[in-house]
Design an enzyme around this catalytic site. Structure first.
Site, PDB file in Angstrom:
ATOM      1  N   GLY A 135      -7.321   0.681   4.644  1.00 26.38           N
ATOM      2  CA  GLY A 135      -8.706   1.098   4.696  1.00 26.38           C
ATOM      3  C   GLY A 135      -9.020   2.008   3.528  1.00 26.38           C
ATOM      4  O   GLY A 135      -8.216   2.193   2.609  1.00 26.38           O
ATOM      5  N   GLN A 137      -9.188   5.107   3.486  1.00 24.32           N
ATOM      6  CA  GLN A 137      -8.408   6.335   3.479  1.00 24.32           C
ATOM      7  C   GLN A 137      -6.953   6.119   3.064  1.00 24.32           C
ATOM      8  O   GLN A 137      -6.251   7.075   2.780  1.00 24.32           O
ATOM      9  CB  GLN A 137      -8.448   6.981   4.868  1.00 24.32           C
ATOM     10  N   THR A 139      -3.158   3.381   3.293  1.00 21.60           N
ATOM     11  CA  THR A 139      -2.394   2.262   3.840  1.00 21.60           C
ATOM     12  C   THR A 139      -1.372   2.768   4.836  1.00 21.60           C
ATOM     13  O   THR A 139      -0.741   3.799   4.605  1.00 21.60           O
ATOM     14  CB  THR A 139      -1.677   1.498   2.710  1.00 21.60           C
ATOM     15  N   VAL A 140      -1.211   2.036   5.936  1.00 18.58           N
ATOM     16  CA  VAL A 140      -0.238   2.415   6.961  1.00 18.58           C
ATOM     17  C   VAL A 140       0.886   1.383   6.971  1.00 18.58           C
ATOM     18  O   VAL A 140       0.640   0.176   7.022  1.00 18.58           O
ATOM     19  CB  VAL A 140      -0.897   2.488   8.355  1.00 18.58           C
ATOM     20  N   LYS A 154       1.857   6.817   6.819  1.00 16.16           N
ATOM     21  CA  LYS A 154       0.523   6.687   6.239  1.00 16.16           C
ATOM     22  C   LYS A 154       0.516   7.185   4.794  1.00 16.16           C
ATOM     23  O   LYS A 154       0.813   8.339   4.522  1.00 16.16           O
ATOM     24  CB  LYS A 154      -0.490   7.482   7.070  1.00 16.16           C
ATOM     25  N   ASP A 251     -14.600  13.423  14.877  1.00 16.65           N
ATOM     26  CA  ASP A 251     -14.760  12.067  14.344  1.00 16.65           C
ATOM     27  C   ASP A 251     -14.347  11.028  15.386  1.00 16.65           C
ATOM     28  O   ASP A 251     -13.598  10.093  15.100  1.00 16.65           O
ATOM     29  CB  ASP A 251     -13.929  11.893  13.078  1.00 16.65           C
TER      30      ASP A 251
END
Length: 455
Positions: A135, A137, A139-140, A154, A251
């Site tokens: 995404g 934010q 990569t996992v 992460k 959030d």
């Protein structure tokens, strides 16, 4: 014709005539060199040995110098790597993290600091085949530690110092939390350019995927939606009221709710969460969050309260109930608007059935969905003070779930009613009734007009 004078040969020992020329040879025990000279074999061997010794000494000296240079270079590189890692550790907030952990007075659990080698081995050097999520934010990666534990590593995209603060904040927040419906932090690595948090591995993706995308392997039934809503509400109640210091998530959204191997909810992503003192009632901050879930009151005042989390949770409830995304696409006959606005209008105009997700409309009892919708309606009250607390929400959702699962309770389940005026008044007090049906009725009904007409 005169003859050329005969040149004397230069052979030291024997001369062998050949047509027009000659060759030299030596006596036994001697060795011919330079075509005509004779040298004793012992002398030749001595010279060869001398040359060999010199060559060996030169080679040893060269190897020694090379080894010394290699060792020096190795030490220099190690010092630089160590210095770089220490620099990364400081830049990634290691010192601040230590300070916050030490100032937590024992409320923070010991945080495991992983090495770069451990995580590289766990993720097969961050093999693309190990990617389980990507995404904006970061990569996992799915990894396996030496002991066999499956984890999620992460790799964030950190563009400025504020993101580093988010990372440090998440580590500190999660280290204070121990709840079955909140993702667990196992540790982190601060020795890399980008800090790497290590979480428990949650295999079944996000709630958003199951609400808004078709899945042939698992259906998000009404029963599952009730369970997920209740579990997330319980996690938020824990954060607001049970944790050593109240924590505002800030959030809450369906992409930050993960589902484990048994499809239990796990609240994740605490990057902008805040831990406050018990006597604080709000935070004054720069507005952060996700469009569609933001509390309008917070957006206008920049003051975030526990009721701001309640509003965001209300949007998630509406997602679960309707199957719509928080921001609706524009239609030809209508302007683009938020799901919250659509839902509030439908509730006030008695059009709830028109927007309920068709996948569950025939699964649950009408009364259950009405009660569920009432909770969402109250959570979305534009006046934050009139929204319920998460404790009240938990009790109401558990009542609905218990009624759904208990045949006896379902038989006595009264039709839930509401009036527009009542929906804008605060919830009175925490629910105390031991009866499932009376609890739901007391908390969600009034005597003005029904949400839906009897059919």
């Amino acid at each position: 014709m005169s003859r050329k004078p005969h040149k004397r040969n230069r052979c030291q020992h024997k001369c062998n005539n050949t047509p027009g020329n000659y060759t030299c040879s030596c006596k036994d025990g001697w060795h011919l060199v330079d075509s005509y000279k004779c040298v004793k074999i012992e002398v030749v061997d001595h010279r060869i040995k001398k040359v060999a010794i010199v060559a060996i000494i030169a080679t040893c000296v060269g190897l020694g110098v090379l080894l010394a240079a290699t060792w020096w270079l190795y030490k220099v590189i190690r010092r630089r790597i160590k210095h770089k890692r220490e620099e990364f550790f400081r830049r990634n907030g290691g010192l601040l993290l230590r300070q916050q952990v030490s100032s937590s007075q024992g409320t923070v659990e010991t945080i495991k600091l992983f090495t770069t080698k451990e995580l590289e081995k766990a993720t097969d050097r961050y093999n693309v085949d190990r990617i389980v999520g990507q995404g904006g934010q970061g990569t996992v990666y799915k990894g396996m530690l030496t002991g066999g534990r499956i984890v999620a590593v992460k790799k964030s995209r950190i563009e400025d110092e504020s993101k580093l603060k988010h990372f440090i904040n998440e580590v500190v927040i999660l280290s204070q939390i121990n709840h079955r419906n909140i993702v667990k932090l196992h540790g982190c690595c601060l020795q890399t350019e980008i800090p790497l948090p290590v979480y428990e591995f949650i295999p079944n993706g996000t709630l958003m995927q199951y609400i808004h995308e078709e899945n042939e392997f698992f259906s998000l039934t009404w029963n599952v939606r009730l369970h997920v809503a209740t579990e997330v509400a319980g996690a938020l109640y824990y954060l607001h009221c049970v944790a050593s210091n109240p924590i505002y998530h800030r959030d809450i959204k369906s992409t930050n709710i993960l589902l484990d191997d048994k499809y239990r909810a796990k609240v994740a992503d605490f990057g902008i969460s805040k831990s406050i003192s018990i006597d604080q009632t709000h935070l004054t901050t720069r507005v952060q969050g996700t469009v569609g879930y933001l509390d309008p009151e917070y957006f206008q005042s920049s003051q975030f309260t526990d009721k701001s989390d309640v509003y965001s949770f209300g949007v998630v409830l509406v997602e679960l109930l309707t199957g719509h995304k928080p921001i609706l696409a524009a239609r030809l006959d209508d302007e683009a608007r938020s799901l919250a606005t659509l839902f509030l209008s439908a509730m006030e105009e008695n059009r709830l059935l028109d927007i309920i997700d068709s996948r569950i409309s025939n699964e649950g009892k009408k009364e259950e969905m009405i009660a569920f919708a009432n909770i969402a309606y109250r959570c979305l009250n534009l006046n934050g003070r009139r929204r319920p607390t998460m404790k009240q929400v938990v009790v109401a959702l558990e009542s609905i779930r218990n009624a759904h699962e208990s045949p006896c309770a379902q038989q006595n389940y009264e039709e839930v009613e509401y009036g527009k005026h009542e929906l804008h008044t605060p919830w009175e007090s925490d629910f105390t009734s031991s009866s499932v049906s009376s609890t739901v009725y007391h908390s969600l009904s009034v005597d003005i007009q029904p949400l839906m007409k009897n059919q």
